[in-house]
Write a protein that holds these residues in place. Structure first.
Motif, PDB file in Angstrom:
ATOM      1  N   LYS A   4       0.830  -1.202   0.000  1.00 25.34           N
ATOM      2  CA  LYS A   4       0.000   0.000   0.000  1.00 25.34           C
ATOM      3  C   LYS A   4       0.870   1.260   0.000  1.00 25.34           C
ATOM      4  O   LYS A   4       0.559   2.240  -0.673  1.00 25.34           O
ATOM      5  N   MET A   7       2.114   1.894  -3.461  1.00 28.31           N
ATOM      6  CA  MET A   7       1.080   2.468  -4.321  1.00 28.31           C
ATOM      7  C   MET A   7       0.848   3.936  -3.988  1.00 28.31           C
ATOM      8  O   MET A   7       0.650   4.757  -4.882  1.00 28.31           O
ATOM      9  N   LEU A  72      -5.537  -1.271  -9.267  1.00 27.44           N
ATOM     10  CA  LEU A  72      -4.638  -0.424  -8.489  1.00 27.44           C
ATOM     11  C   LEU A  72      -4.395   0.915  -9.188  1.00 27.44           C
ATOM     12  O   LEU A  72      -4.322   1.953  -8.538  1.00 27.44           O
ATOM     13  N   HIS A 100      -9.426  -4.978  -4.160  1.00 25.69           N
ATOM     14  CA  HIS A 100      -8.321  -4.087  -3.838  1.00 25.69           C
ATOM     15  C   HIS A 100      -7.405  -4.727  -2.793  1.00 25.69           C
ATOM     16  O   HIS A 100      -6.180  -4.754  -2.964  1.00 25.69           O
ATOM     17  N   LEU A 104      -3.495  -5.878  -3.341  1.00 22.96           N
ATOM     18  CA  LEU A 104      -2.412  -5.429  -2.468  1.00 22.96           C
ATOM     19  C   LEU A 104      -1.668  -6.615  -1.850  1.00 22.96           C
ATOM     20  O   LEU A 104      -0.438  -6.590  -1.733  1.00 22.96           O
TER      21      LEU A 104
END
Length: 122
Positions: A4, A7, A72, A100, A104
């Protein structure tokens, strides 16, 4: 760094790159002044570093399947929320949230498996 955070870094890089390109453009308008050449060089180096990190992150994302990568990108690059993604995908909020989290976890697995470390000293 976990998946995360990677990202979120990719999302921040987009804004940093836009900011640095804007700064270069502003500096370019002051061409005759030699005092801005050093500043232009510094901003150019920062921009190159942003591109280097962004390239590493894109290589990391390319290891995901297309479905995860698209999801993503919608969330972190296009800044869409779960409801907006659900509407575009013809699904619901809960399914987007689950997908999601799954994406991840897959990204985290790749990071751990390949012992990936992205140097983010900007």
């Amino acid at each position: 760094m976990n998946a995360k955070e990677y990202m979120k870094l990719l999302s921040r890089l987009r804004f940093l790159i836009e900011e640095k390109v804007g700064l270069l453009s502003d500096i370019e308008k002051l061409k005759g002044c030699s005092c801005h050449e050093e500043e232009k060089e510094v901003v150019g180096m920062q921009l190159m570093e942003c591109f280097r990190i962004q390239e590493q992150l894109f290589k990391l994302l390319s290891k995901l399947n297309a479905k995860d990568c698209e999801l993503l990108a919608m969330i972190y690059i296009k800044d869409l929320n779960y409801n907006e993604v659900a509407k575009l995908k013809g699904t619901n909020y809960a399914q987007v949230c689950t997908a999601h989290n799954r994406a991840l976890r897959r990204l985290q697995h790749i990071i751990n498996e390949e012992n990936i470390k992205i140097d983010t000293q900007m």
